[in-house]
Design an enzyme around this catalytic site. Structure first.
Site, PDB file in Angstrom:
ATOM      1  N   TYR A 138       0.855  -1.189   0.000  1.00 33.00           N
ATOM      2  CA  TYR A 138       0.000   0.000   0.000  1.00 33.00           C
ATOM      3  C   TYR A 138       0.888   1.235   0.000  1.00 33.00           C
ATOM      4  O   TYR A 138       1.196   1.801   1.040  1.00 33.00           O
ATOM      5  CB  TYR A 138      -0.938  -0.012   1.219  1.00 33.00           C
ATOM      6  CG  TYR A 138      -1.982  -1.118   1.169  1.00 33.00           C
ATOM      7  CD1 TYR A 138      -1.905  -2.119   0.204  1.00 33.00           C
ATOM      8  CD2 TYR A 138      -3.032  -1.164   2.059  1.00 33.00           C
ATOM      9  CE1 TYR A 138      -2.852  -3.127   0.131  1.00 33.00           C
ATOM     10  CE2 TYR A 138      -3.989  -2.181   1.997  1.00 33.00           C
ATOM     11  CZ  TYR A 138      -3.880  -3.162   1.037  1.00 33.00           C
ATOM     12  OH  TYR A 138      -4.820  -4.160   0.979  1.00 33.00           O
ATOM     13  N   LYS A 188       5.550 -15.014  -0.467  1.00 32.74           N
ATOM     14  CA  LYS A 188       5.313 -15.400  -1.862  1.00 32.74           C
ATOM     15  C   LYS A 188       6.633 -15.221  -2.596  1.00 32.74           C
ATOM     16  O   LYS A 188       6.711 -14.607  -3.649  1.00 32.74           O
ATOM     17  CB  LYS A 188       4.198 -14.532  -2.471  1.00 32.74           C
ATOM     18  CG  LYS A 188       3.695 -15.004  -3.838  1.00 32.74           C
ATOM     19  CD  LYS A 188       3.071 -16.387  -3.820  1.00 32.74           C
ATOM     20  CE  LYS A 188       2.886 -16.911  -5.238  1.00 32.74           C
ATOM     21  NZ  LYS A 188       2.538 -18.341  -5.276  1.00 32.74           N
ATOM     22  N   ASP A 221      -0.751 -18.396  -1.233  1.00 35.78           N
ATOM     23  CA  ASP A 221      -1.826 -19.167  -1.878  1.00 35.78           C
ATOM     24  C   ASP A 221      -2.104 -20.450  -1.097  1.00 35.78           C
ATOM     25  O   ASP A 221      -3.254 -20.769  -0.766  1.00 35.78           O
ATOM     26  CB  ASP A 221      -1.496 -19.445  -3.352  1.00 35.78           C
ATOM     27  CG  ASP A 221      -0.034 -19.818  -3.589  1.00 35.78           C
ATOM     28  OD1 ASP A 221       0.774 -19.760  -2.632  1.00 35.78           O
ATOM     29  OD2 ASP A 221       0.316 -20.176  -4.729  1.00 35.78           O
ATOM     30  N   ASP A 245      -4.240  -8.123   5.028  1.00 38.32           N
ATOM     31  CA  ASP A 245      -5.594  -7.623   4.803  1.00 38.32           C
ATOM     32  C   ASP A 245      -6.483  -8.759   4.295  1.00 38.32           C
ATOM     33  O   ASP A 245      -7.576  -9.008   4.811  1.00 38.32           O
ATOM     34  CB  ASP A 245      -5.520  -6.485   3.772  1.00 38.32           C
ATOM     35  CG  ASP A 245      -6.812  -5.691   3.683  1.00 38.32           C
ATOM     36  OD1 ASP A 245      -7.731  -5.931   4.484  1.00 38.32           O
ATOM     37  OD2 ASP A 245      -6.898  -4.824   2.796  1.00 38.32           O
ATOM     38  N   ASP A 249      -9.570 -11.027   6.507  1.00 40.12           N
ATOM     39  CA  ASP A 249     -10.981 -11.130   6.098  1.00 40.12           C
ATOM     40  C   ASP A 249     -11.365 -12.593   5.906  1.00 40.12           C
ATOM     41  O   ASP A 249     -12.462 -13.018   6.288  1.00 40.12           O
ATOM     42  CB  ASP A 249     -11.240 -10.380   4.779  1.00 40.12           C
ATOM     43  CG  ASP A 249     -11.592  -8.912   5.001  1.00 40.12           C
ATOM     44  OD1 ASP A 249     -11.007  -8.304   5.918  1.00 40.12           O
ATOM     45  OD2 ASP A 249     -12.442  -8.374   4.265  1.00 40.12           O
TER      46      ASP A 249
HETATM   47 MG    MG Z   1      -9.953  -5.384   4.579  1.00 39.27          MG
END
Ligand code: MG
Ligand code: NAI
Length: 352
Positions: A138, A188, A221, A245, A249
């Site tokens: 980000y 990754k 993954d 993030d 979730d």
């Molecule tokens: Mg989120």
């Protein structure tokens, strides 16, 4: 003399404004019981403000928050306002100005909750995702060229610093040492060949300083698949901003509803206020109906009390969340019930 904590409340948009007052109700009950008080300053910073005044918060917004002990936020986001406006106009400036580089997201499958995942037995799933919250994927570095032409392109740079990865790794290893002593690093490094091998090296470097913690690393993954297939095997999971993030979730969904999941944006050095917010967004599809699940906001308030030095009061809240789910069938519709936000909150306060 009772300790007073100065709390900034930013209810935000949609159900954010419906769940923050429930958290406040619970906080006040605990203050009376545990001998502290909270004084609140409310801010109307939101997408609705953006639509009227052209900015999510005033120019001196960050300065208005600076002297607070903590920030409790609902959610921001409103149809018609691009999501990057609400994120970059409010949440990210707060996280970065106040060096809230740890995003802590605990996940539990409570008794009385039906996880959509067959293997996620109540009591067995109890993990924390530690998300790096200040750099990584980000980043504002990048740009777009030749817009509207066939040569159009976009470049976005990820930023990983030795200092940034080291401090999040140290936080995560220390947390694991206080819990079940297990850490998994999300990586990754097979596909992303510069930043992720650097991440792996630094995690391994810090692991050597925390010999009491058993650790491993998984490609993101495969890790996502294991969150679904075997969620009980995880204790602390440390991840970059984007991976954390997504994983948190996913883990919240495994726990039964995104409406329960809490988050803390921490400045561990306490140079600045930390911010506490449910993981969910403003849920425009159910906003205004009074049926939002308040538990994510209430659990976030518990994390705030823990941070402010009231671990016993925080435990009272998480115990009451566990009780209301295990011992009653009062629930909001996202958990299969018919209760309103207010009824669910009242029942929880009864059990406190
Ligand atoms: Mg989120
Ligand atoms: P969302 O979390 O708002 O909603 C996703 C789904 O979960 C919806 O069906 C919603 O009804 C349900 N849901 C969420 N929280 C719930 C609760 N407490 N009780 C019952 N059901 C709940 O995510 P979505 O739809 O992707 O985003 C909506 C808006 O929220 C967007 O503008 C987005 O940018 C914003 N958002 C803001 C966040 C924040 O302020 N930190 C985080 C995530 C999204």
């Amino acid at each position: 003399m009772t300790t007073n904590h100065r709390i900034a409340l930013i209810p935000g948009d949609g159900i954010g404004a419906e769940v923050v007052p429930t958290a406040q109700q619970v906080l006040d009950v605990l203050g009376r019981r545990h001998g502290f008080s909270l004084s609140y300053t409310s801010y109307d910073w939101s997408c609705e403000r953006y639509l009227q005044e052209g900015a999510m918060m005033p120019a001196d917004g960050i300065d208005q928050l600076r002297d607070k002990d903590a920030i409790l936020l609902g959610a921001v986001g409103y149809p018609g306002v691009p999501d990057h406006v609400s994120l970059w106009g409010l949440l990210i400036p707060i996280r970065r100005s106040f060096r809230q580089y740890v995003n802590l997201r605990p996940i539990r499958v409570f008794e009385g909750i039906d996880s959509p995942v067959r293997g996620a037995r109540p009591g067995a799933v109890d993990m924390v995702v530690v998300r790096e919250n200040a750099e990584g994927e980000y980043s504002e570095i990048g740009g777009r060229l030749n817009q509207g032409t066939s040569e159009e392109l976009a470049v976005q740079e990820s930023v990983f610093t030795r200092a940034g990865v080291t401090r999040i790794a140290d936080y995560a290893f220390s947390l694991a040492a206080r819990r079940r002593g297990k850490l998994t690093s999300a990586t990754k490094s097979n596909g992303i060949i510069h930043t992720m091998p650097f991440w792996d090296e630094l995690i391994a470097e810090r692991a050597a300083e925390h010999p009491g913690v058993t650790w491993d690393q998984e490609h993101i993954d495969a890790l996502a698949a294991k969150f679904v297939l075997a969620p009980a095997r995880f204790d602390v999971v440390v991840a970059s901003n984007l991976f954390g993030d997504i994983l948190s979730d996913l883990a919240a969904a495994v726990a039964g509803s995104i409406g329960i999941a809490p988050a803390a944006n921490l400045n561990p050095e306490r140079d600045f206020p930390s911010m506490f917010e449910p993981v969910h967004g403003s849920a425009p599809d159910i906003a205004g109906q009074g049926i939002a699940n308040p538990l994510g906001a209430i659990w976030s308030a518990a994390m705030m009390l823990d941070h402010l030095g009231h671990p016993a009061a925080a435990r009272d809240i998480t115990d009451a969340i566990a009780s209301v789910l295990a011992k009653t069938d009062t629930r909001t519709p996202d958990l299969g019930g018919t209760a309103t936000t207010a009824e669910f909150t009242d029942k929880l306060i009864e059990l406190l």
